[in-house]
Design a protein around this motif. Structure first.
Motif, mmCIF file in Angstrom:
data_model
loop_
_atom_site.group_PDB
_atom_site.id
_atom_site.type_symbol
_atom_site.label_atom_id
_atom_site.label_comp_id
_atom_site.label_asym_id
_atom_site.label_seq_id
_atom_site.Cartn_x
_atom_site.Cartn_y
_atom_site.Cartn_z
ATOM 1 N N GLN A 93 -7.643 -0.514 -5.519
ATOM 2 C CA GLN A 93 -6.251 -0.224 -5.470
ATOM 3 C C GLN A 93 -6.009 1.257 -5.598
ATOM 4 O O GLN A 93 -5.090 1.737 -4.793
ATOM 5 N N LYS A 94 -7.027 1.998 -6.151
ATOM 6 C CA LYS A 94 -6.972 3.498 -6.280
ATOM 7 C C LYS A 94 -7.124 3.979 -4.470
ATOM 8 O O LYS A 94 -6.349 5.062 -4.393
ATOM 9 N N ILE A 95 -8.073 3.464 -3.919
ATOM 10 C CA ILE A 95 -8.089 3.716 -2.359
ATOM 11 C C ILE A 95 -6.823 3.623 -1.637
ATOM 12 O O ILE A 95 -6.204 4.458 -0.684
ATOM 13 N N ALA A 96 -6.272 2.452 -1.997
ATOM 14 C CA ALA A 96 -4.950 1.944 -1.241
ATOM 15 C C ALA A 96 -4.193 2.921 -1.471
ATOM 16 O O ALA A 96 -3.271 3.386 -0.725
ATOM 17 N N ARG A 97 -3.651 3.300 -2.535
ATOM 18 C CA ARG A 97 -2.468 4.200 -3.209
ATOM 19 C C ARG A 97 -2.794 5.463 -2.218
ATOM 20 O O ARG A 97 -1.999 6.266 -1.904
ATOM 21 N N GLU A 98 -3.865 6.011 -2.424
ATOM 22 C CA GLU A 98 -4.244 7.398 -1.647
ATOM 23 C C GLU A 98 -4.014 7.135 -0.320
ATOM 24 O O GLU A 98 -3.284 8.078 0.187
ATOM 25 N N PHE A 99 -4.291 5.885 0.578
ATOM 26 C CA PHE A 99 -4.096 6.127 1.887
ATOM 27 C C PHE A 99 -2.744 5.885 2.054
ATOM 28 O O PHE A 99 -2.286 6.271 3.184
#
Length: 242
Positions: A93-99
């Protein structure tokens, strides 16, 4: 945000995108998805996109030339090219938010068969995995990534609907209930029907924390807990130290 999916099986992608939240987001032009059939870039009359691997071994390997041609047909200077492979960085989820905040165009390359010609690594930006397991092809992984990104795209769903979801606050989600109040002796917690909003909030914060401690203690970031959760967390740690 725009997604370009490179695949050998376009129908696997389009059928999923025609339902639910994905469909509504596309119809409202909140996101854009294009599906690219890798076979359209084959160099042989038979549309061959795979071949036997050099050195021997079982399984067919996706050829480099059709893949690169497919990538070049959609890439721009702003494109992020992602190869979906088991050895990639695990999606979360952290990567999803960043992207979601920083990427305008994401190209997802879905593999099949035994894998890709290794030289494809010279033409992509990163490798991504959705977990330590093997699936038949990268189409499911592409859909997982797109789904996770589209649902947090502003305006697609109400912000309050996903702010409390699992992993959004480094915690699992709190338990939820609906009718009937009593099912085969299993009761809905009384506090949830009390109408006392503060008590309900405290119950949910505590329940989310306790569930995370039990099931996924590795994701807890103490500084991100609410004041109420920090108090509970400290008490639990003190008991554990005794």
């Amino acid at each position: 945000m725009k997604f370009s999916i490179l695949t050998l099986f376009p129908n696997m992608i389009s059928s999923y995108l025609g339902e639910s939240i994905m469909k509504r987001a596309l119809e409202k032009n909140q996101v854009e998805v294009e599906i690219i059939d890798i076979r359209n870039f084959a160099t042989s009359p038979q549309k061959q996109v795979d071949d036997y691997q050099f050195g021997g071994g079982r399984g067919m390997v996706l050829m480099i030339e059709p893949l690169v041609k497919a990538i070049r047909s959609v890439e721009t200077k702003d494109s992020l090219k992602i190869l979906l492979t088991p050895q990639g960085k695990t999606w979360n989820q952290k990567i999803a938010r960043e992207f979601n905040l920083s990427k305008e165009h994401i190209i997802l390359i879905a593999g099949h068969y035994e894998g890709f010609d290794e030289r494809i690594l010279n033409y992509i930006d990163m490798e991504v995995s959705i977990g330590d397991f093997i699936i038949t092809g990268g189409e499911l992984a592409a859909l997982v990534i797109i789904d996770s990104l589209i649902r947090i795209t502003p305006g697609v769903i109400d912000d309050s609907s996903h702010e409390q979801e699992s992993f959004e606050n480094d915690l699992l989600d709190f338990p939820v209930y609906t009718k009937p109040l009593n099912f085969e002796g299993f009761q809905v917690p009384e506090v949830l029907t009390s109408g006392h909003h503060k008590n309900i909030q405290n119950f949910r914060e505590e329940a989310a924390l306790l569930k995370t401690i039990k099931q996924r203690p590795d994701i807890i970031v103490e500084n991100n807990l609410s004041d109420y959760q920090k108090t509970i967390y400290k008490k639990i740690k003190m008991k554990g130290d005794k």
